[in-house]
Design a protein around this motif. Structure first.
Motif, PDB file in Angstrom:
ATOM      1  N   LYS A  45       0.738  -1.356  -0.092  1.00 32.48           N
ATOM      2  CA  LYS A  45       0.309   0.181  -0.008  1.00 32.48           C
ATOM      3  C   LYS A  45       0.878   1.604  -0.081  1.00 32.48           C
ATOM      4  CE  LYS A  45      -4.117   1.708   1.602  1.00 32.48           C
ATOM      5  NZ  LYS A  45      -4.990   0.893   3.191  1.00 32.48           N
ATOM      6  N   PHE A  46       1.933   1.588   0.752  1.00 33.13           N
ATOM      7  CA  PHE A  46       3.168   2.417   0.775  1.00 33.13           C
ATOM      8  C   PHE A  46       3.506   2.063  -0.408  1.00 33.13           C
ATOM      9  CE2 PHE A  46       2.524   2.068   5.771  1.00 33.13           C
ATOM     10  CZ  PHE A  46       2.108   3.631   5.497  1.00 33.13           C
ATOM     11  N   GLY A  47       3.669   1.366  -1.260  1.00 34.70           N
ATOM     12  CA  GLY A  47       4.304   1.746  -2.502  1.00 34.70           C
ATOM     13  C   GLY A  47       3.791   1.913  -3.807  1.00 34.70           C
ATOM     14  N   GLY A  48       1.782   1.996  -3.464  1.00 35.24           N
ATOM     15  CA  GLY A  48       1.277   3.400  -4.497  1.00 35.24           C
ATOM     16  C   GLY A  48       0.463   1.705  -5.469  1.00 35.24           C
ATOM     17  N   VAL A  49       0.981   0.394  -4.150  1.00 35.63           N
ATOM     18  CA  VAL A  49      -0.621  -0.871  -4.711  1.00 35.63           C
ATOM     19  C   VAL A  49      -2.045  -0.257  -4.645  1.00 35.63           C
ATOM     20  CG1 VAL A  49      -0.556  -3.278  -5.392  1.00 35.63           C
ATOM     21  CG2 VAL A  49       1.643  -2.418  -4.523  1.00 35.63           C
ATOM     22  N   ASN A  50      -2.829   0.267  -5.280  1.00 37.42           N
ATOM     23  CA  ASN A  50      -3.982  -0.422  -4.777  1.00 37.42           C
ATOM     24  C   ASN A  50      -4.512  -1.205  -4.471  1.00 37.42           C
ATOM     25  OD1 ASN A  50      -6.730   0.673  -4.405  1.00 37.42           O
ATOM     26  ND2 ASN A  50      -6.737   1.828  -5.766  1.00 37.42           N
ATOM     27  N   PRO A  51      -5.217  -1.825  -3.696  1.00 35.81           N
ATOM     28  CA  PRO A  51      -5.849  -2.393  -2.610  1.00 35.81           C
ATOM     29  C   PRO A  51      -7.116  -3.303  -3.717  1.00 35.81           C
ATOM     30  CG  PRO A  51      -5.906  -1.808  -1.033  1.00 35.81           C
ATOM     31  CD  PRO A  51      -4.836  -0.760  -1.995  1.00 35.81           C
ATOM     32  N   ASN A  52      -7.719  -2.638  -3.766  1.00 33.64           N
ATOM     33  CA  ASN A  52      -9.037  -2.909  -4.133  1.00 33.64           C
ATOM     34  C   ASN A  52      -8.684  -3.339  -5.609  1.00 33.64           C
ATOM     35  OD1 ASN A  52     -10.957  -1.850  -2.105  1.00 33.64           O
ATOM     36  ND2 ASN A  52     -10.966   0.308  -2.632  1.00 33.64           N
ATOM     37  N   LYS A  53      -7.861  -2.386  -6.358  1.00 37.18           N
ATOM     38  CA  LYS A  53      -7.388  -2.474  -7.808  1.00 37.18           C
ATOM     39  C   LYS A  53      -7.327  -4.176  -7.971  1.00 37.18           C
ATOM     40  CE  LYS A  53      -5.018  -0.833 -12.464  1.00 37.18           C
ATOM     41  NZ  LYS A  53      -4.480   0.395 -12.746  1.00 37.18           N
ATOM     42  N   MET A  54      -5.928  -4.337  -7.207  1.00 37.39           N
ATOM     43  CA  MET A  54      -5.977  -5.464  -6.979  1.00 37.39           C
ATOM     44  C   MET A  54      -6.833  -6.824  -6.916  1.00 37.39           C
ATOM     45  SD  MET A  54      -3.221  -7.425  -7.694  1.00 37.39           S
ATOM     46  CE  MET A  54      -1.456  -5.654  -7.572  1.00 37.39           C
ATOM     47  N   ILE A  55      -7.929  -6.620  -5.757  1.00 35.49           N
ATOM     48  CA  ILE A  55      -8.835  -7.643  -6.012  1.00 35.49           C
ATOM     49  C   ILE A  55      -9.354  -7.503  -7.012  1.00 35.49           C
ATOM     50  CG2 ILE A  55     -11.094  -7.986  -4.554  1.00 35.49           C
ATOM     51  CD1 ILE A  55      -9.570  -7.136  -2.145  1.00 35.49           C
ATOM     52  N   ALA A  56      -9.492  -6.919  -7.593  1.00 37.74           N
ATOM     53  CA  ALA A  56     -10.540  -6.806  -9.470  1.00 37.74           C
ATOM     54  C   ALA A  56     -10.200  -7.688  -9.975  1.00 37.74           C
ATOM     55  CB  ALA A  56     -11.155  -5.095  -9.247  1.00 37.74           C
ATOM     56  N   ILE A  57      -8.536  -7.150 -10.265  1.00 44.82           N
ATOM     57  CA  ILE A  57      -7.804  -7.827 -11.456  1.00 44.82           C
ATOM     58  C   ILE A  57      -7.617  -9.221 -10.971  1.00 44.82           C
ATOM     59  CG2 ILE A  57      -5.077  -7.778 -12.313  1.00 44.82           C
ATOM     60  CD1 ILE A  57      -5.523  -4.320 -12.195  1.00 44.82           C
ATOM     61  N   CYS A  58      -6.729  -9.558  -9.659  1.00 48.11           N
ATOM     62  CA  CYS A  58      -6.940 -11.228  -9.763  1.00 48.11           C
ATOM     63  C   CYS A  58      -8.011 -11.614  -9.815  1.00 48.11           C
ATOM     64  CB  CYS A  58      -6.347 -11.033  -8.137  1.00 48.11           C
ATOM     65  SG  CYS A  58      -4.600 -10.344  -8.308  1.00 48.11           S
ATOM     66  N   LEU A  59      -8.845 -10.839  -8.878  1.00 51.91           N
ATOM     67  CA  LEU A  59     -10.537 -12.307  -9.481  1.00 51.91           C
ATOM     68  C   LEU A  59     -11.164 -12.582 -10.896  1.00 51.91           C
ATOM     69  CD1 LEU A  59     -12.264 -11.397  -5.747  1.00 51.91           C
ATOM     70  CD2 LEU A  59     -11.679 -13.533  -6.457  1.00 51.91           C
ATOM     71  N   GLY A  60     -10.764 -11.016 -11.826  1.00 53.70           N
ATOM     72  CA  GLY A  60     -11.051 -10.670 -12.864  1.00 53.70           C
ATOM     73  C   GLY A  60     -10.405 -11.902 -13.391  1.00 53.70           C
ATOM     74  N   LEU A  61      -8.905 -11.842 -13.435  1.00 54.55           N
ATOM     75  CA  LEU A  61      -8.474 -12.419 -14.630  1.00 54.55           C
ATOM     76  C   LEU A  61      -8.230 -14.018 -13.743  1.00 54.55           C
ATOM     77  CD1 LEU A  61      -5.747 -12.882 -16.213  1.00 54.55           C
ATOM     78  CD2 LEU A  61      -4.569 -12.364 -14.537  1.00 54.55           C
ATOM     79  N   SER A  62      -8.726 -14.202 -13.276  1.00 54.50           N
ATOM     80  CA  SER A  62      -8.462 -15.991 -12.375  1.00 54.50           C
ATOM     81  C   SER A  62      -9.839 -16.075 -13.604  1.00 54.50           C
ATOM     82  CB  SER A  62      -8.760 -16.241 -11.085  1.00 54.50           C
ATOM     83  OG  SER A  62      -9.861 -15.973 -10.176  1.00 54.50           O
ATOM     84  N   GLY A  63     -11.390 -15.071 -13.255  1.00 51.43           N
ATOM     85  CA  GLY A  63     -12.104 -15.658 -13.719  1.00 51.43           C
ATOM     86  C   GLY A  63     -11.929 -15.920 -15.051  1.00 51.43           C
ATOM     87  N   ALA A  64     -12.166 -14.905 -16.047  1.00 51.53           N
ATOM     88  CA  ALA A  64     -11.784 -15.085 -17.244  1.00 51.53           C
ATOM     89  C   ALA A  64     -10.514 -16.304 -17.936  1.00 51.53           C
ATOM     90  CB  ALA A  64     -10.752 -14.070 -17.585  1.00 51.53           C
ATOM     91  N   LEU A  65      -9.785 -16.165 -17.268  1.00 56.42           N
ATOM     92  CA  LEU A  65      -9.117 -18.074 -17.855  1.00 56.42           C
ATOM     93  C   LEU A  65     -10.102 -19.413 -17.280  1.00 56.42           C
ATOM     94  CD1 LEU A  65      -5.561 -17.753 -17.206  1.00 56.42           C
ATOM     95  CD2 LEU A  65      -6.236 -16.939 -19.153  1.00 56.42           C
ATOM     96  N   ALA A  66     -10.639 -19.037 -16.638  1.00 50.67           N
ATOM     97  CA  ALA A  66     -12.080 -20.344 -16.108  1.00 50.67           C
ATOM     98  C   ALA A  66     -13.028 -20.400 -16.955  1.00 50.67           C
ATOM     99  CB  ALA A  66     -11.854 -20.646 -14.277  1.00 50.67           C
ATOM    100  N   GLY A  67     -13.400 -19.610 -16.622  1.00 42.15           N
ATOM    101  CA  GLY A  67     -14.526 -18.895 -18.715  1.00 42.15           C
ATOM    102  C   GLY A  67     -13.834 -19.484 -20.114  1.00 42.15           C
ATOM    103  N   MET A  68     -12.774 -19.013 -20.215  1.00 33.88           N
ATOM    104  CA  MET A  68     -11.761 -19.835 -21.331  1.00 33.88           C
ATOM    105  C   MET A  68     -11.244 -21.526 -21.340  1.00 33.88           C
ATOM    106  SD  MET A  68      -8.239 -18.606 -22.343  1.00 33.88           S
ATOM    107  CE  MET A  68      -9.034 -17.211 -22.125  1.00 33.88           C
ATOM    108  N   ALA A  69     -11.476 -21.928 -20.196  1.00 39.07           N
ATOM    109  CA  ALA A  69     -11.108 -23.005 -20.619  1.00 39.07           C
ATOM    110  C   ALA A  69     -12.629 -24.355 -19.870  1.00 39.07           C
ATOM    111  CB  ALA A  69     -10.258 -23.253 -19.256  1.00 39.07           C
ATOM    112  N   GLY A  70     -13.357 -23.297 -19.835  1.00 41.40           N
ATOM    113  CA  GLY A  70     -15.136 -24.399 -19.817  1.00 41.40           C
ATOM    114  C   GLY A  70     -15.275 -24.298 -20.920  1.00 41.40           C
ATOM    115  N   LEU A  71     -15.186 -22.686 -21.940  1.00 44.67           N
ATOM    116  CA  LEU A  71     -15.557 -22.362 -23.436  1.00 44.67           C
ATOM    117  C   LEU A  71     -14.752 -24.018 -24.069  1.00 44.67           C
ATOM    118  CD1 LEU A  71     -14.615 -21.355 -26.376  1.00 44.67           C
ATOM    119  CD2 LEU A  71     -16.890 -21.590 -25.087  1.00 44.67           C
TER     120      LEU A  71
END
Length: 358
Positions: A240-266
């Protein structure tokens, strides 16, 4: 009284050997399980690990190993980003299902078109479907600090019931004699994901998975985003002190994992599975969690772990057919692998202390 005492300096050699020790412990415990079930433990272990790779019919099983490994590796790669950052997406199975359903629905809306754009549209829709499903726990985590483990896990059951509703309703095959299944994508060239080399098990999903392993390796080891992920996982306050936005990190990591899982499903529904059915969920989303941790959250490790778990899938089919063992025993065997991985990991980082008294 038994307590755990942190080791001042865990052995690097033991950390590296943890997955191997976990596999060996699983073999021993699995052998005991199979002997209790009245089967020869050595024969059962041989059929699980040896026959699919180097056995008499390995030429067929090797292709099946790739078919099983591709979705496991793809989903585990996505999960590894969040796990490294301390964001726990346990609902990849639901995102896998939603990617398959949304992607299939997008394709079936275009049936019977033979346009070259049908499959890309399905792939994009499936990826977005998985991503949007994963962003639900992300939003609730950011907005209300809801536990992403519980939310993502509960959404698996919502996704499963959504799938059941779709294959018995809007997506049911009108020529399928009222069975709860969609049209077969394998009989529709524009929407199929066939083997590229007959008998090899290699389809577009396998090639995409290999490409994603390379991309994930570069991002995690050579890109600033990978550094931010590692920093967020190791020291959230420093991140957080290094400029990492925790909320943005949550959204990116969950969105990315969901995207790859969805792609695998397709890739799965248009390839090996061939159609949507109420039995489509194969447990890949849950098994991918084992793959991610067995691979130490490293892309190359995940690749190897995915192949190993795929061997247990195929080997499990072999012993079910030859030794008449129940499918549940194979699932228990796979679960043992995660248990021993975590147990060995704890013993590497902590030592047991025995004290008398209360």
């Amino acid at each position: 009284m038994i307590r755990l005492e942190p080791r001042t300096e865990p052995s690097r050699a033991m950390i590296a050997l943890t997955p191997i020790l976990a596999v060996l412990a699983t073999m021993i415990a699995g052998g005991i399980l199979f002997s209790v079930l009245g089967k020869n433990p050595f024969e059962a272990i041989r059929m699980i690990f040896w026959d699919p790779v180097l056995g008499e019919h390995a030429f067929y099983y090797r292709g099946q190993i790739l078919v099983k490994a591709a979705p496991l590796i793809m989903i585990a790669l996505g999960l590894s980003f969040g796990f490294r950052a301390g964001i726990w997406n346990i609902g990849a199975e639901g995102q896998f299902i939603m990617g398959a359903v949304i992607g299939a629905a997008a394709g079936l809306a275009l049936y019977p078109s033979q346009s070259i754009f049908v499959y890309p549209i399905m792939l994009i829709a499936g990826t977005l479907g998985g991503m949007l499903w994963a962003l639900i726990p992300a939003y609730l985590k950011i907005k209300f600090n809801a536990n992403e483990i519980l939310v993502s896990l509960m959404l698996v059951y919502v996704a499963f019931n959504f799938l059941a509703g779709m294959v018995t309703g809007p997506l049911r095959d009108p020529d399928g004699f009222n069975f709860p299944e969609s049209r077969s994508f394998q009989q529709w060239d524009a929407a199929s994901n066939p083997e590229l080399i007959a008998g090899s098990g290699i389809h577009w999903g396998v090639l995409m998975t290999l490409g994603l392993v390379i991309v994930a390796y570069i991002v995690l080891t050579r890109h600033i985003f990978g550094f931010h992920i590692r920093l967020a996982g190791q020291s959230p306050r420093a991140a957080k002190f290094g400029g990492v936005n925790p909320n943005k990190m949550i959204a990116i990591c969950l969105g990315l994992s969901g995207a790859l899982a969805g792609m695998a499903g397709l890739y799965e529904v248009t390839g090996p599975a061939g159609k949507l059915t109420t039995t489509f969920p194969l447990g890949y989303g849950f098994t991918a969690i084992i793959v991610a941790f067995l691979g130490r959250l490293h892309p190359i490790g995940i690749l190897l772990a995915g192949l190993l778990l795929a061997v247990t899938y195929v080997g499990g089919d072999v012993i079910q057919a030859n030794l008449s063992l129940p499918k549940a025993s194979i699932q228990v065997f796979q679960g043992m692998l995660l248990f021993f991985l975590l147990a060995v990991d704890v013993l590497v980082h902590f030592r047991l202390r025995f004290k008398r008294g209360i």
